[in-house]
Design a protein around this motif. Sequence first.
Motif, PDB file in Angstrom:
ATOM      1  N   LEU A  76      41.050  35.591  34.140  1.00  0.00           N
ATOM      2  CA  LEU A  76      41.013  35.226  35.556  1.00  0.00           C
ATOM      3  C   LEU A  76      39.598  34.826  35.992  1.00  0.00           C
ATOM      4  CD1 LEU A  76      43.426  37.953  36.965  1.00  0.00           C
ATOM      5  CD2 LEU A  76      43.898  35.516  36.673  1.00  0.00           C
ATOM      6  N   LYS A  85      34.963  31.997  45.387  1.00  0.00           N
ATOM      7  CA  LYS A  85      36.066  31.429  46.159  1.00  0.00           C
ATOM      8  C   LYS A  85      35.790  31.438  47.652  1.00  0.00           C
ATOM      9  CE  LYS A  85      39.719  32.419  42.839  1.00  0.00           C
ATOM     10  NZ  LYS A  85      41.001  33.100  42.615  1.00  0.00           N
ATOM     11  N   ILE A 127      41.049  28.744  28.309  1.00  0.00           N
ATOM     12  CA  ILE A 127      41.468  30.145  28.384  1.00  0.00           C
ATOM     13  C   ILE A 127      42.418  30.502  27.243  1.00  0.00           C
ATOM     14  CG2 ILE A 127      42.642  31.874  29.805  1.00  0.00           C
ATOM     15  CD1 ILE A 127      41.513  30.279  32.246  1.00  0.00           C
ATOM     16  N   VAL A 162      34.014  36.643  41.621  1.00  0.00           N
ATOM     17  CA  VAL A 162      35.108  35.687  41.834  1.00  0.00           C
ATOM     18  C   VAL A 162      35.372  35.528  43.328  1.00  0.00           C
ATOM     19  CG1 VAL A 162      37.597  35.326  41.539  1.00  0.00           C
ATOM     20  CG2 VAL A 162      36.192  35.984  39.582  1.00  0.00           C
ATOM     21  N   TYR A 210      40.682  43.978  39.106  1.00  0.00           N
ATOM     22  CA  TYR A 210      40.160  43.812  37.755  1.00  0.00           C
ATOM     23  C   TYR A 210      39.818  45.165  37.130  1.00  0.00           C
ATOM     24  CZ  TYR A 210      39.705  38.780  38.623  1.00  0.00           C
ATOM     25  OH  TYR A 210      39.932  37.461  38.891  1.00  0.00           O
ATOM     26  N   ILE A 218      42.934  40.262  30.672  1.00  0.00           N
ATOM     27  CA  ILE A 218      43.480  39.553  31.842  1.00  0.00           C
ATOM     28  C   ILE A 218      42.383  39.271  32.873  1.00  0.00           C
ATOM     29  CG2 ILE A 218      45.111  39.694  33.770  1.00  0.00           C
ATOM     30  CD1 ILE A 218      47.004  41.172  31.832  1.00  0.00           C
ATOM     31  N   PRO A 219      41.569  40.269  33.248  1.00  0.00           N
ATOM     32  CA  PRO A 219      40.462  39.934  34.167  1.00  0.00           C
ATOM     33  C   PRO A 219      39.503  38.899  33.575  1.00  0.00           C
ATOM     34  CG  PRO A 219      40.760  42.301  34.085  1.00  0.00           C
ATOM     35  CD  PRO A 219      41.663  41.714  33.055  1.00  0.00           C
ATOM     36  N   THR A 274      39.412  41.788  44.775  1.00  0.00           N
ATOM     37  CA  THR A 274      39.641  41.340  43.414  1.00  0.00           C
ATOM     38  C   THR A 274      38.966  42.266  42.409  1.00  0.00           C
ATOM     39  OG1 THR A 274      39.742  39.089  44.248  1.00  0.00           O
ATOM     40  CG2 THR A 274      39.485  39.348  41.884  1.00  0.00           C
ATOM     41  N   GLY A 296      34.932  40.711  39.461  1.00  0.00           N
ATOM     42  CA  GLY A 296      35.894  40.487  40.538  1.00  0.00           C
ATOM     43  C   GLY A 296      35.201  40.171  41.851  1.00  0.00           C
ATOM     44  N   ASP A 308      39.043  31.413  34.691  1.00  0.00           N
ATOM     45  CA  ASP A 308      39.747  30.435  35.515  1.00  0.00           C
ATOM     46  C   ASP A 308      38.930  30.091  36.762  1.00  0.00           C
ATOM     47  OD1 ASP A 308      42.104  28.830  36.247  1.00  0.00           O
ATOM     48  OD2 ASP A 308      42.340  30.324  37.843  1.00  0.00           O
ATOM     49  N   ALA A 309      38.349  31.100  37.410  1.00  0.00           N
ATOM     50  CA  ALA A 309      37.538  30.854  38.602  1.00  0.00           C
ATOM     51  C   ALA A 309      36.283  30.059  38.246  1.00  0.00           C
ATOM     52  CB  ALA A 309      37.164  32.172  39.267  1.00  0.00           C
ATOM     53  N   SER A 335      33.946  44.622  34.922  1.00  0.00           N
ATOM     54  CA  SER A 335      35.164  43.990  35.458  1.00  0.00           C
ATOM     55  C   SER A 335      35.147  44.003  36.980  1.00  0.00           C
ATOM     56  CB  SER A 335      36.406  44.726  34.952  1.00  0.00           C
ATOM     57  OG  SER A 335      36.514  44.622  33.563  1.00  0.00           O
TER      58      SER A 335
END
Length: 171
Positions: free
Chosen positions: A158, A133, A65, A129, A143, A154-155, A139, A126, A161-162, A122
């Motif tokens: 994230l 999860k 990232i 994601v 986003y 930023i989204p 989410t 979300g 990351d997921a 976005s």
Amino acid sequence: MSKFCEKCGAELSDGAKFCTSCGQKTEQVPLNTPAQAPVHTPAQMQQPVHENFVNRNPRVPSRSIPLAIILSLVTCGIYVLYWQAKLTDEMNELLNKRNATSGVMAVIFTIITCCIYFLYWSYKMGEGVDTIKGKRGDTGILYLILSFIGLGIIPMALVQDAINDKAEGLY
């Protein structure tokens, strides 16, 4: 006689101990021999069908990232287009969405609509994601708001990351 992986169905080479496609330890089943049906507990049978696909761990690489953010800044945003395409394709792979909008098309739509499509993208990322999860949340709205106020990177971080967590088997 060809042999196939019980988990993913990929063809196995003779004497293979692990599947080269999914990494599953192999119990080789000949093509002509029917594989035994897996035994499911009542709790597993009540899960929605889409969760079975979400829990698959396809070959999705992890991406750094901080490096992606630095490349995005150094290239004046050009890397963001590549990153968006890769995130879209990887999310589609994780969610087993074969007929979804491809990464290249998402980038084209973003450019044609002067980034309006990026807001929708976005939001949908979300939702993806949340699905990865295994939770039901908002989410996508978070986003969307971050992208709307100009913090779209930023989204993306994230989402990455997921995807990294899923690729490493943390979900």
